[in-house]
Each structure stands twice: as structure tokens, then as C-alpha cells.
Design a protein around this motif. Sequence first.
Motif, PDB file in Angstrom:
ATOM      1  N   GLU A 188      -0.818  43.900  66.082  1.00 15.58           N
ATOM      2  CA  GLU A 188      -1.619  43.195  65.088  1.00 15.58           C
ATOM      3  C   GLU A 188      -2.916  42.668  65.703  1.00 15.58           C
ATOM      4  OE1 GLU A 188      -0.814  43.251  62.072  1.00 15.58           O
ATOM      5  OE2 GLU A 188       1.350  43.619  62.006  1.00 15.58           O
ATOM      6  N   GLU A 189      -2.789  42.081  66.907  1.00 12.23           N
ATOM      7  CA  GLU A 189      -3.934  41.579  67.654  1.00 12.23           C
ATOM      8  C   GLU A 189      -3.749  41.981  69.109  1.00 12.23           C
ATOM      9  OE1 GLU A 189      -4.329  37.403  67.035  1.00 12.23           O
ATOM     10  OE2 GLU A 189      -4.044  37.559  64.858  1.00 12.23           O
ATOM     11  N   GLU A 190      -4.643  41.534  69.971  1.00 15.33           N
ATOM     12  CA  GLU A 190      -4.628  41.992  71.356  1.00 15.33           C
ATOM     13  C   GLU A 190      -3.269  41.792  72.020  1.00 15.33           C
ATOM     14  OE1 GLU A 190      -7.063  41.425  75.574  1.00 15.33           O
ATOM     15  OE2 GLU A 190      -7.696  40.355  73.769  1.00 15.33           O
ATOM     16  N   ASN A 191      -2.671  40.628  71.870  1.00 17.34           N
ATOM     17  CA  ASN A 191      -1.389  40.352  72.511  1.00 17.34           C
ATOM     18  C   ASN A 191      -0.305  39.983  71.508  1.00 17.34           C
ATOM     19  OD1 ASN A 191      -2.257  40.671  75.297  1.00 17.34           O
ATOM     20  ND2 ASN A 191      -3.404  38.750  75.016  1.00 17.34           N
ATOM     21  N   LEU A 192      -0.481  40.438  70.276  1.00 22.72           N
ATOM     22  CA  LEU A 192       0.462  40.088  69.227  1.00 22.72           C
ATOM     23  C   LEU A 192       0.972  41.358  68.540  1.00 22.72           C
ATOM     24  CD1 LEU A 192       1.880  37.935  67.490  1.00 22.72           C
ATOM     25  CD2 LEU A 192      -0.126  37.991  65.978  1.00 22.72           C
ATOM     26  N   TYR A 193       2.284  41.504  68.520  1.00 22.99           N
ATOM     27  CA  TYR A 193       2.910  42.653  67.872  1.00 22.99           C
ATOM     28  C   TYR A 193       3.879  42.142  66.799  1.00 22.99           C
ATOM     29  CZ  TYR A 193       1.274  45.745  71.606  1.00 22.99           C
ATOM     30  OH  TYR A 193       0.495  46.468  72.479  1.00 22.99           O
ATOM     31  N   SER A 194       3.947  42.860  65.697  1.00 27.07           N
ATOM     32  CA  SER A 194       4.963  42.566  64.695  1.00 27.07           C
ATOM     33  C   SER A 194       6.119  43.543  64.886  1.00 27.07           C
ATOM     34  CB  SER A 194       4.394  42.690  63.280  1.00 27.07           C
ATOM     35  OG  SER A 194       3.929  44.009  63.034  1.00 27.07           O
ATOM     36  N   ARG A 195       7.307  43.063  64.584  1.00 28.31           N
ATOM     37  CA  ARG A 195       8.506  43.887  64.769  1.00 28.31           C
ATOM     38  C   ARG A 195       9.229  44.030  63.435  1.00 28.31           C
ATOM     39  NH1 ARG A 195      13.982  42.671  68.432  1.00 28.31           N
ATOM     40  NH2 ARG A 195      15.392  43.855  67.076  1.00 28.31           N
ATOM     41  N   PHE A 196       9.756  45.221  63.209  1.00 30.52           N
ATOM     42  CA  PHE A 196      10.682  45.395  62.096  1.00 30.52           C
ATOM     43  C   PHE A 196      11.692  46.468  62.462  1.00 30.52           C
ATOM     44  CE2 PHE A 196       7.210  48.315  61.079  1.00 30.52           C
ATOM     45  CZ  PHE A 196       7.852  49.464  60.656  1.00 30.52           C
ATOM     46  N   ASP A 197      12.818  46.436  61.769  1.00 29.52           N
ATOM     47  CA  ASP A 197      13.933  47.325  62.079  1.00 29.52           C
ATOM     48  C   ASP A 197      14.282  48.199  60.884  1.00 29.52           C
ATOM     49  OD1 ASP A 197      14.757  46.203  64.801  1.00 29.52           O
ATOM     50  OD2 ASP A 197      14.842  44.408  63.551  1.00 29.52           O
ATOM     51  N   GLU A 198      14.733  49.391  61.178  1.00 24.49           N
ATOM     52  CA  GLU A 198      15.159  50.340  60.151  1.00 24.49           C
ATOM     53  C   GLU A 198      16.528  50.889  60.531  1.00 24.49           C
ATOM     54  OE1 GLU A 198      13.779  51.741  57.320  1.00 24.49           O
ATOM     55  OE2 GLU A 198      12.100  50.338  57.318  1.00 24.49           O
TER      56      GLU A 198
END
Length: 247
Positions: A188-198
Motif C-alpha cells: 500500500e505504501e513504502e513499508n506498509l502491506y495489506s494482507r488477506f487470505d483466500e
Amino acid sequence: MAYDQFAYVYDRLMSDVPYDEWMSFLIRQKEVFKVDGMKLLDVGCGTGEWTVKASVAGFETVGIDLSESMLSMAQQKAMEAGQSIRFFQMDMSEAEDLGQFDLITIFCDSLNYLETEETVQETFKRMYDLLASDGIFMFDVHSVYKVKELFAGQTYSYDDGEAAYIWNSFEGEYENSAEHELTFFIREEENLYSRFDEFHKQRTFPVEQYKKWLVEAGFTVENITADFNETDPHELSERIFFTCTKR
């Protein structure tokens, strides 16, 4: 199976999918069986990547899929490509009232998401009803070998810096089935990730079982080949292709 979040990263993660090879397969079968019509039903169309390619190639294309979010992306792609394509949210085993088609495709192992014998058989009956008398029905499925040896018990990963996933596969509850647990990380940003599961389930059947059900639905099974080649399946084949006509 929920594709709502998956839809937004699907194309990035499927960038190496051989859509052109499916198109070549379609064109070859159309020529071999001398199908003049251009009305095409793409079943399990997902985000519409292949559906739009078919429309650009001159086919009068309709797409159906279960996922509303994937269909929304497909419609957006069609608009951006200047293509008029009708998309419908529909279960393939309940497909009806769409008209008649010269060509019907269920590509990219979409049929493997049907978990029961009954839904596969019902899908074949629905495709038979939607196919024109001189048309052809084409689909591909994972082989039993691929599900049992290349999926079950395996872990795969991917990371391109912007999106990553960890994909764990396990033996499923049914014979010749696999369950997939996927964890995605999207930057999402330089050091920010979003997580989701499937969590996805897939099931396949032996070639002779598919052939039996197709014949029972009224089809003539014209060709059974493997892995985009004009060769018969063998014990290490991974993707099985069927081409059928109406009796």
C-alpha cells in the motif's frame, strides 16, 4: 470460495497465464470442425482477460462467472478496450436463458471448482442446451496427476515487490481434490502491506469419467489432448483438453 479481494490482484498474479495458447486452441478447433459462427460463451470468465481478447479477435462474446467483483473488473476491461460484451453473474451449473452459441469454452481449469459429480454433470447438460447444433464445446481440467502430485502437500510462493503470496495446498476431502490456502500481501505504501487470505477448493476426475458424463449429456467427444499439444494425455500430463460436438 470468495473471490472478492482476490479479484483485485488476480491479473497481477496471473500475468504469465498462456491466454494466447487458449486462443490458438480455440482457433484450431474452430477450423478443424468448420464452425462458421462467431457467437462465443466464455464460462468462468473471471476478470475477463481472455474474454476481451476473444472479443477483440472478432468473436461475439458473452461471459459468465460467479464473482460479482471479477465481473465488475471484466466489464471495466471491456469498456477500456472498446468492446461490447455482455457479462452475467451465474453459476455454470445453472446457466440458462443466454441463447445459443457456436462455441462454448470453460478454460483455465474453471470446471475444477465444481466439487460434486452432480454439478459437473449438470454443467455438461446446461452447456449442451446452450450449444448450437453445429457448434463445439471446449474445456480443460487439471489432471489427476497434477492434483495428487503437484498440488497436495506442496507450498508455492511469489513476490514481485508490490504483491506477494504464500500458497499451501493440501489433499481435499474428496478423491482427487485439493484445498488451497493462500495468503496475499499487497503493498500500500513504502513499508506498509495489506494482507488477506483466500481458501479455494478444486476437484478433478479421471478422463474416462469426464468422457462418460459428456456422452450421457448428449455430446460426442471428438478430441482429448494434453498441455496445449495435439497429443494424447499420458500419466504425467497436467492439463487435459476436451473438444465436443452435439450428437
